[in-house]
Scaffold this active site. Structure first.
Site, short mmCIF file in Angstrom:
data_model
loop_
_atom_site.label_atom_id
_atom_site.label_comp_id
_atom_site.label_asym_id
_atom_site.label_seq_id
_atom_site.Cartn_x
_atom_site.Cartn_y
_atom_site.Cartn_z
CG PHE A 161 -6.69 0.22 0.45
CD1 PHE A 161 -6.64 0.11 1.75
CD2 PHE A 161 -5.69 -0.16 -0.40
CE1 PHE A 161 -5.30 -0.38 2.43
CE2 PHE A 161 -4.40 -0.46 0.11
CZ PHE A 161 -4.21 -0.74 1.44
CG HIS A 195 -2.60 0.96 -8.06
ND1 HIS A 195 -3.60 1.80 -8.05
CD2 HIS A 195 -2.09 0.79 -6.87
CE1 HIS A 195 -3.47 2.59 -6.79
NE2 HIS A 195 -2.48 1.89 -6.01
CD GLU A 206 2.59 13.47 -2.98
OE1 GLU A 206 1.89 13.80 -2.02
OE2 GLU A 206 2.72 12.18 -3.42
CG HIS A 213 1.72 8.46 -0.90
ND1 HIS A 213 1.15 8.21 -2.03
CD2 HIS A 213 1.86 9.95 -1.00
CE1 HIS A 213 0.84 9.44 -2.79
NE2 HIS A 213 1.27 10.40 -2.21
NE ARG A 230 -0.87 14.54 -2.31
CZ ARG A 230 -1.53 13.56 -2.81
NH1 ARG A 230 -2.81 13.74 -2.95
NH2 ARG A 230 -1.07 12.42 -3.07
CB SER A 235 2.57 3.37 -0.88
OG SER A 235 1.22 3.55 -0.76
#
Lengths: 349, 349
Positions: free
Chosen positions: A305, A298, A143, A322, A178, A218
């Site tokens: 972000f 993370h 994906e 990504h 996804r 990514s």
């Protein structure tokens, strides 16, 4: 708005999506649409490792040779050149090539010149080590996610087009939702990596894969950023990203990450450009999910972000993308020639 | 390690858990275990609203009356008193009572003194407004999480005991996975809140519930913190928490949050103690999940806690807990007497 899962791959779910059918994401995102006639793509990471300055010229010559090989019949639709220094202190250059159809890749790989180069005895001596890591996922087994339609990188650059805004993003679990294969498959890792020879300088080692090994690439593209946004990205976001990548380098194996590479795109003269990406191999999609969702390193990246998005009032010039593959064993090929024992998936085995 | 779902409520899942069976959480957490003989608990939020200074004494008298009523036969197993100022500028005191068995609550509620007080015409006049919000979930329809076995608050204080370390936490989706009902039910919201009268001073208004309305109470206890940990909590974590709570107050309805109250426990003289909690009603569990997982305000809260955990090297004196109910319509009762029109669930209808 449409599903990230291509029409022809949708099926009745035996495993419900995490988001309900009427979920509406808080902001738009997009996926790459591979041409309908392809059933399987190829993503090939060709790596050369060296210690500068001694091995640098040999590595550059190697890249030049690969570029020549990647021309001609059945050439890939896109190539990237990127650099990083691994934990053993070796410089690594990766030439990454994408084919939108695995049949073209297979023809290319079987070409006499390609085949001869990789099988030549000279590959097992000298100042450089070479490796190839090739994933050739069926369309159900990977994906993508891109932040804007103009944010195409990696496999998206060999896609036929970009989707409409898609539904399955903006929540934890979107990555899995996804993936077309997740409609009916838990995507659990099965088996173990194993080696057919002892990794050492002078050796040719293939890594036998295991089911549902997971690769994420990514990336971020800050070429269009300016002023405040650029300052925030370079001054606040990127350092946290780098720290998180460093954690994965140092501690990845304890949480299911076989190897992580935080890479910078470089031009032909190895000058860095304003594009970078992390690529990491994981034992399972679930272990990647767990790190992304709950590990402080993370969470800090994600928080950085999100904070940037807020400060910029949701109007970013930073481009993000990504791609995630959860590969069956027949979709994986890993070979290391004259490489140090902690190279790539050698470390994971 | 054991499942958060009590043994007698485990069943074959038609909806897979988000984490796989061999998932191991990165740190321990625990749940409350209600006695086996109970099938349904009761959580009653008795609220009085007033404008100080005029209404303060009347509100204190009201609380004193409630405390008397909550004594005697079929008394609840635990009570909390907490305070907050709502968006309309009214002070609100909530006396929150927990019964480990709904049958005891029902007998208490039917007691002549209890019934007479709530139905007296005087309740519809004067300087105070009163309300009661009562959830009586079956054991399948709520879940708890406590950070340490000594971190019992709320419904956990009427539990028979605390579990062993449980599996379903440390990832997004754990809240849902801990809910026994989620094994076979998507827990989608159905229907709408509706009122049986126009909310206004002097009115008695009941809110007709909708299926799967969701209540979270999520609290923190910093009584045992000292030194650096205390400074970090009060100086860095709490301000971000407060800001997130403020966002929900101001903007909750746009994302499915009917009402949010960021409350401070108070003693009998209304002096604040070192315990606080947020309680919020949501249209659905999914909307609560979405906010928690992706909204910058909650990502910041989560990031703040995670950063604190790291700085304190995973050895916290801060105690955390939460309880989440996804209620069927027959498990909900909401009544507002002489309250302003934006009180509690009146705002959501």
């Amino acid at each position: 708005m449409e599903s990230a899962i291509p029409t022809q791959l949708r099926c009745p779910r035996t495993r419900p999506a995490r988001a309900s059918e009427d979920y509406v994401p808080p902001y738009p995102a997009f996926v790459a649409r591979i041409k309908d006639s392809a059933t399987q793509v190829a993503m090939a990471y060709f790596g050369v490792q060296y210690r500068a300055p001694g091995g640098k010229q040999a590595a550059l010559d190697c890249i030049a040779t690969w570029k020549t090989l990647l021309g001609g019949s059945d050439a890939p639709g896109h190539q990237d050149l990127a650099h990083y220094v691994d934990d053993a202190g070796f410089d690594n250059l990766l030439l990454i090539a994408y084919w939108d159809d695995v049949t073209a890749y297979r023809r290319w790989d079987a070409r006499p010149d390609t085949s001869a180069w990789w099988n030549h005895p000279d590959r097992l001596k000298g100042d450089i080590g070479c490796y190839r890591e090739v994933l050739s996922p069926r369309l159900a087994n990977f994906e993508t996610l891109i932040s804007t339609p103009d944010s195409r990188h990696g496999v998206a650059l060999v896609a036929e087009k970009v989707s409409e805004p898609i539904q399955e993003h903006g929540y934890w679990g979107g990555m899995r939702d996804r993936l077309p294969s997740s409609q009916t498959d838990a995507l659990r890792a099965e088996g173990k990596l194993s080696l057919d020879a002892k990794p050492a300088p002078g050796a040719r080692v293939r890594v036998a894969p295991h089911e549902n090994l997971t690769l994420i690439r990514s990336g971020q593209d800050w070429t269009q950023t300016q002023g405040n946004e650029r300052d925030i990205y370079l001054g606040e976001v990127e350092p946290v990203l780098r720290e998180g990548m460093g954690f994965l380098n140092a501690n990845g194996p304890s949480i299911g990450c076989y190897v992580n590479r935080y890479m910078r795109h470089v031009d032909d003269k190895l000058q860095p450009t304003e594009l970078s990406f992390g690529m990491s191999y994981w034992r399972s999609l679930e272990q990647l999910e767990r790190w992304a969702e709950s590990h402080p390193t993370h969470v800090a990246i994600f928080g950085g972000f999100m904070s940037m998005v807020q400060k910029m009032n949701f109007d970013l010039k930073l481009r993000l993308y990504h791609e995630v593959t959860v590969a069956k064993t027949d979709e994986q090929f890993f070979e290391y020639l004259n490489c140090h024992p902690a190279t790539g998936l050698l470390r994971g085995a």
